[in-house]
Design a protein around this motif. Structure first.
Motif, PDB file in Angstrom:
ATOM      1  N   ASP A 156       0.824  -1.211   0.000  1.00 36.55           N
ATOM      2  CA  ASP A 156       0.000   0.000   0.000  1.00 36.55           C
ATOM      3  C   ASP A 156       0.858   1.261   0.000  1.00 36.55           C
ATOM      4  N   ILE A 157       1.948   1.249   0.745  1.00 30.14           N
ATOM      5  CA  ILE A 157       2.862   2.391   0.739  1.00 30.14           C
ATOM      6  C   ILE A 157       3.443   2.589  -0.662  1.00 30.14           C
ATOM      7  N   LEU A 158       3.902   1.496  -1.286  1.00 30.68           N
ATOM      8  CA  LEU A 158       4.459   1.600  -2.638  1.00 30.68           C
ATOM      9  C   LEU A 158       3.400   2.029  -3.654  1.00 30.68           C
TER      10      LEU A 158
ATOM     11  N   HIS B 178       0.683   4.023  -3.002  1.00 26.60           N
ATOM     12  CA  HIS B 178       0.287   5.412  -2.811  1.00 26.60           C
ATOM     13  C   HIS B 178       1.435   6.401  -3.002  1.00 26.60           C
ATOM     14  N   GLN B 179       2.658   6.024  -2.664  1.00 26.69           N
ATOM     15  CA  GLN B 179       3.776   6.947  -2.798  1.00 26.69           C
ATOM     16  C   GLN B 179       4.460   6.873  -4.157  1.00 26.69           C
ATOM     17  N   ASN B 180       4.598   5.660  -4.699  1.00 26.91           N
ATOM     18  CA  ASN B 180       5.348   5.494  -5.949  1.00 26.91           C
ATOM     19  C   ASN B 180       4.474   5.099  -7.123  1.00 26.91           C
ATOM     20  N   GLY B 181       3.219   4.753  -6.869  1.00 23.05           N
ATOM     21  CA  GLY B 181       2.331   4.344  -7.948  1.00 23.05           C
ATOM     22  C   GLY B 181       2.553   2.921  -8.435  1.00 23.05           C
ATOM     23  N   TRP B 182       3.215   2.092  -7.624  1.00 24.23           N
ATOM     24  CA  TRP B 182       3.452   0.706  -8.014  1.00 24.23           C
ATOM     25  C   TRP B 182       2.184  -0.102  -7.789  1.00 24.23           C
TER      26      TRP B 182
END
Length: 154
Positions: free
Chosen positions: A67-69, A71-75
């Motif tokens: 979820d972090i990846l 929301h922050q990186n668009g992965w």
């Protein structure tokens, strides 16, 4: 269903059979692998315990990290799944190398990747097929884990 969804489901089934099947085959044979490398009973039990602990942490942490990846990186979550499958392959290569001291590292790596896959597959399934028949579709795809384990153990 659209043909595109069907092909994505087949690809997810294959990924689950290879990734989760190999993880399940590894834990099924961990004691025998350790015994062949000269580990005693306590060390073999430690390996199984390590695998179980890191399996839990993989299940718990993969959803959070993905979820972090996202929301922050668009992965996308399938990208994180590819990373866990590649990491699991590295763990299997370490196990196959046959160096006794590396078995602890490989056990941790395979355990965390196996747990991560169990955490990611339901969300990926719901992204592909939606939530209308999520339980039926996911459990149909989850059959890939024992099927993959059977073919990879034989």
């Amino acid at each position: 269903m659209k043909w595109r969804q069907i092909w994505r489901g087949i690809l997810e089934y294959i990924a689950m059979a290879c990734g989760m099947g190999s993880g399940l085959a590894t834990i099924n044979n961990m004691s025998k692998i350790a015994e062949s490398l000269g580990y005693d009973r306590i060390q073999r039990n430690t390996l199984v315990s390590l695998w179980s602990i890191w399996n839990f942490l993989g299940r718990f942490g993969a959803g959070y990290i993905s979820d972090i990846l996202l929301h922050q990186n668009g992965w996308a979550k399938p990208t994180f799944m590819v990373i866990t499958l590649a990491s699991m392959a590295v763990g299997h290569i370490i196990i196959a190398s046959g160096f006794p001291s590396n078995l602890y590292i490989a056990t941790v790596l395979v355990g965390i990747c196996y747990g991560s896959q169990w955490s990611l597959m339901p969300t990926i399934t719901s992204e592909i097929f939606g939530v209308l028949h999520m339980g039926t579709i996911f459990n149909t795809i989850a059959i890939a884990s024992p099927v993959g384990s059977y073919f990879l153990s034989v």
